[in-house]
Design a protein around this motif. Structure first.
Motif, PDB file in Angstrom:
ATOM      1  N   MET A   1       0.882  -1.189   0.110  1.00 16.65           N
ATOM      2  CA  MET A   1       0.021   0.104  -0.119  1.00 16.65           C
ATOM      3  C   MET A   1       0.689   1.249  -0.035  1.00 16.65           C
ATOM      4  SD  MET A   1      -3.168   1.009   2.360  1.00 16.65           S
ATOM      5  CE  MET A   1      -3.934   2.025   2.415  1.00 16.65           C
ATOM      6  N   LEU A   2       1.936   1.181   0.687  1.00 14.38           N
ATOM      7  CA  LEU A   2       2.826   2.259   0.798  1.00 14.38           C
ATOM      8  C   LEU A   2       3.207   2.570  -0.630  1.00 14.38           C
ATOM      9  CD1 LEU A   2       4.570   4.539   2.416  1.00 14.38           C
ATOM     10  CD2 LEU A   2       6.067   2.669   2.881  1.00 14.38           C
ATOM     11  N   VAL A   3       3.781   1.674  -1.395  1.00 12.45           N
ATOM     12  CA  VAL A   3       4.347   1.800  -2.646  1.00 12.45           C
ATOM     13  C   VAL A   3       3.352   2.443  -3.564  1.00 12.45           C
ATOM     14  CG1 VAL A   3       5.234   0.238  -4.494  1.00 12.45           C
ATOM     15  CG2 VAL A   3       6.118   0.022  -2.343  1.00 12.45           C
ATOM     16  N   THR A   4       2.246   1.778  -3.543  1.00 10.67           N
ATOM     17  CA  THR A   4       1.286   2.442  -4.325  1.00 10.67           C
ATOM     18  C   THR A   4       0.701   3.853  -3.960  1.00 10.67           C
ATOM     19  OG1 THR A   4       0.219   0.190  -4.574  1.00 10.67           O
ATOM     20  CG2 THR A   4      -1.364   2.019  -5.065  1.00 10.67           C
ATOM     21  N   ASP A   5       0.583   4.328  -2.741  1.00  9.20           N
ATOM     22  CA  ASP A   5       0.264   5.551  -2.374  1.00  9.20           C
ATOM     23  C   ASP A   5       1.619   6.299  -2.756  1.00  9.20           C
ATOM     24  OD1 ASP A   5      -2.040   4.784  -1.364  1.00  9.20           O
ATOM     25  OD2 ASP A   5      -1.522   4.518   0.553  1.00  9.20           O
ATOM     26  N   LEU A   6       2.730   6.157  -2.911  1.00  7.76           N
ATOM     27  CA  LEU A   6       3.814   6.883  -3.232  1.00  7.76           C
ATOM     28  C   LEU A   6       3.779   7.031  -4.672  1.00  7.76           C
ATOM     29  CD1 LEU A   6       6.457   6.018  -0.534  1.00  7.76           C
ATOM     30  CD2 LEU A   6       5.204   8.207  -0.640  1.00  7.76           C
ATOM     31  N   GLY A   7       3.556   5.947  -5.140  1.00  7.54           N
ATOM     32  CA  GLY A   7       3.583   5.823  -6.896  1.00  7.54           C
ATOM     33  C   GLY A   7       2.467   6.727  -7.375  1.00  7.54           C
ATOM     34  N   PHE A   8       1.271   6.881  -6.715  1.00  7.91           N
ATOM     35  CA  PHE A   8       0.510   8.151  -7.170  1.00  7.91           C
ATOM     36  C   PHE A   8       1.065   9.526  -7.304  1.00  7.91           C
ATOM     37  CE2 PHE A   8      -3.455   5.366  -5.618  1.00  7.91           C
ATOM     38  CZ  PHE A   8      -3.846   4.996  -6.825  1.00  7.91           C
ATOM     39  N   VAL A   9       1.723   9.753  -6.156  1.00  4.69           N
ATOM     40  CA  VAL A   9       2.275  11.045  -6.054  1.00  4.69           C
ATOM     41  C   VAL A   9       3.540  11.043  -7.152  1.00  4.69           C
ATOM     42  CG1 VAL A   9       3.744  12.591  -4.597  1.00  4.69           C
ATOM     43  CG2 VAL A   9       1.838  11.261  -3.493  1.00  4.69           C
ATOM     44  N   ALA A  10       4.263   9.852  -7.366  1.00  2.00           N
ATOM     45  CA  ALA A  10       5.305   9.956  -8.120  1.00  2.00           C
ATOM     46  C   ALA A  10       4.889  10.122  -9.915  1.00  2.00           C
ATOM     47  CB  ALA A  10       6.139   8.692  -8.158  1.00  2.00           C
ATOM     48  N   TYR A  11       3.784   9.540 -10.231  1.00  2.00           N
ATOM     49  CA  TYR A  11       3.178   9.507 -11.312  1.00  2.00           C
ATOM     50  C   TYR A  11       2.586  10.731 -11.671  1.00  2.00           C
ATOM     51  CZ  TYR A  11      -0.025   8.829 -15.174  1.00  2.00           C
ATOM     52  OH  TYR A  11      -0.585   9.129 -16.506  1.00  2.00           O
ATOM     53  N   ALA A  48      -6.518   9.109  -2.444  1.00  2.00           N
ATOM     54  CA  ALA A  48      -6.236   7.798  -2.003  1.00  2.00           C
ATOM     55  C   ALA A  48      -4.886   7.653  -1.158  1.00  2.00           C
ATOM     56  CB  ALA A  48      -6.342   6.929  -3.242  1.00  2.00           C
ATOM     57  N   SER A  49      -4.055   8.392  -1.934  1.00  2.00           N
ATOM     58  CA  SER A  49      -2.576   8.571  -1.194  1.00  2.00           C
ATOM     59  C   SER A  49      -2.670   9.162  -0.073  1.00  2.00           C
ATOM     60  CB  SER A  49      -1.807   9.120  -2.462  1.00  2.00           C
ATOM     61  OG  SER A  49      -0.380   9.094  -1.765  1.00  2.00           O
ATOM     62  N   ALA A 127      -7.951  -5.553  16.610  1.00  4.80           N
ATOM     63  CA  ALA A 127      -8.504  -6.422  15.626  1.00  4.80           C
ATOM     64  C   ALA A 127      -8.513  -5.864  14.369  1.00  4.80           C
ATOM     65  CB  ALA A 127     -10.138  -6.241  15.886  1.00  4.80           C
ATOM     66  N   GLY A 128      -8.363  -4.602  14.224  1.00  2.00           N
ATOM     67  CA  GLY A 128      -8.222  -4.140  12.643  1.00  2.00           C
ATOM     68  C   GLY A 128      -6.764  -4.509  12.249  1.00  2.00           C
ATOM     69  N   VAL A 129      -5.847  -4.667  12.919  1.00  2.00           N
ATOM     70  CA  VAL A 129      -4.444  -4.762  12.502  1.00  2.00           C
ATOM     71  C   VAL A 129      -4.362  -6.445  12.113  1.00  2.00           C
ATOM     72  CG1 VAL A 129      -1.978  -4.935  13.625  1.00  2.00           C
ATOM     73  CG2 VAL A 129      -3.398  -2.720  13.570  1.00  2.00           C
ATOM     74  N   THR A 130      -4.840  -7.020  13.403  1.00  2.00           N
ATOM     75  CA  THR A 130      -4.947  -8.552  13.212  1.00  2.00           C
ATOM     76  C   THR A 130      -5.654  -9.043  11.917  1.00  2.00           C
ATOM     77  OG1 THR A 130      -5.101  -8.784  15.481  1.00  2.00           O
ATOM     78  CG2 THR A 130      -5.694 -10.622  14.311  1.00  2.00           C
ATOM     79  N   ALA A 131      -6.690  -8.375  11.672  1.00  2.00           N
ATOM     80  CA  ALA A 131      -7.671  -8.679  10.396  1.00  2.00           C
ATOM     81  C   ALA A 131      -6.585  -8.397   9.042  1.00  2.00           C
ATOM     82  CB  ALA A 131      -8.849  -7.627  10.275  1.00  2.00           C
ATOM     83  N   LEU A 132      -5.643  -7.482   9.078  1.00  2.00           N
ATOM     84  CA  LEU A 132      -4.878  -7.320   7.950  1.00  2.00           C
ATOM     85  C   LEU A 132      -3.528  -8.048   7.908  1.00  2.00           C
ATOM     86  CD1 LEU A 132      -5.033  -3.363   8.030  1.00  2.00           C
ATOM     87  CD2 LEU A 132      -6.105  -4.780   6.437  1.00  2.00           C
ATOM     88  N   ARG A 133      -3.105  -8.875   8.922  1.00  2.00           N
ATOM     89  CA  ARG A 133      -1.982  -9.696   8.658  1.00  2.00           C
ATOM     90  C   ARG A 133      -2.127 -10.730   7.749  1.00  2.00           C
ATOM     91  NH1 ARG A 133      -1.521 -10.794  14.958  1.00  2.00           N
ATOM     92  NH2 ARG A 133      -0.691  -8.766  15.431  1.00  2.00           N
ATOM     93  N   GLY A 134      -1.206 -10.876   7.085  1.00  2.00           N
ATOM     94  CA  GLY A 134      -1.099 -11.546   5.687  1.00  2.00           C
ATOM     95  C   GLY A 134      -1.647 -10.926   4.523  1.00  2.00           C
ATOM     96  N   THR A 135      -2.029  -9.773   4.755  1.00  2.00           N
ATOM     97  CA  THR A 135      -2.288  -8.942   3.246  1.00  2.00           C
ATOM     98  C   THR A 135      -1.397  -7.943   3.331  1.00  2.00           C
ATOM     99  OG1 THR A 135      -4.791  -9.135   3.968  1.00  2.00           O
ATOM    100  CG2 THR A 135      -4.194  -7.354   2.717  1.00  2.00           C
ATOM    101  N   ARG A 136      -0.836  -7.986   1.987  1.00  2.00           N
ATOM    102  CA  ARG A 136       0.189  -7.074   1.589  1.00  2.00           C
ATOM    103  C   ARG A 136      -0.213  -5.579   1.323  1.00  2.00           C
ATOM    104  NH1 ARG A 136       5.935  -8.732   0.588  1.00  2.00           N
ATOM    105  NH2 ARG A 136       6.395  -6.989  -0.113  1.00  2.00           N
ATOM    106  N   CYS A 137      -0.363  -4.593   2.347  1.00  2.00           N
ATOM    107  CA  CYS A 137      -0.973  -3.445   1.900  1.00  2.00           C
ATOM    108  C   CYS A 137       0.085  -2.789   1.808  1.00  2.00           C
ATOM    109  CB  CYS A 137      -1.718  -3.019   3.016  1.00  2.00           C
ATOM    110  SG  CYS A 137      -3.332  -3.795   3.146  1.00  2.00           S
TER     111      CYS A 137
END
Length: 137
Positions: A1-11, A48-49, A127-137
């Protein structure tokens, strides 16, 4: 997610500086109407970024606003990719150079959105952080 958000700004930085080589540009890139179409994504992509980067910052600080803000960011990112894919489909333009990044924007948020939604919108940051484990954001 970090790469995507920075990618928006870079684009949009690269686009604004005119650094995209013509051979890499999408069809009719020089057409003012197409340029306007491209720039119409600036606000959704930067929002979004901004929400994505803020949500990551909040999650690192275990703040309850992190998961809901991440959901907003992911939905905006998905909508941006979907809008571009819909446009290219209507035009009958199937350039992989532009389809691949937009399919990525449309599809990568789905697992994280599903996990955030199934977490039940709980305010509990753990709970929110646990729900995101294993998801590459």
């Amino acid at each position: 997610m970090l790469v995507t958000d920075l990618g928006f700004v870079a684009y949009f930085s690269v686009t604004g500086l005119g650094l995209i080589p013509p051979e890499w540009a999408f069809a009719d890139y020089a057409d003012p109407l197409m340029a306007d179409w491209n720039w119409s994504f600036l606000w959704i992509d930067l929002l979004a970024s901004a929400t994505g980067l803020t949500s990551l910052w909040l999650l690192r600080r275990r703040q309850a606003a992190g998961p809901p803000l991440m959901l907003v960011s992911l939905v905006l990112t998905m909508a941006s990719g979907l809008m571009a894919i819909a446009f290219w489909t209507l035009r009958g333009d199937f350039s992989l150079a532009w389809w691949i990044p937009n399919l990525y924007l449309m599809l990568f948020p789905i697992p994280a959105i599903a996990r955030l939604v199934t977490a039940g919108g709980k305010a509990d940051v753990t709970a929110g952080v646990t729900a995101l484990r294993g998801t590459r954001c």
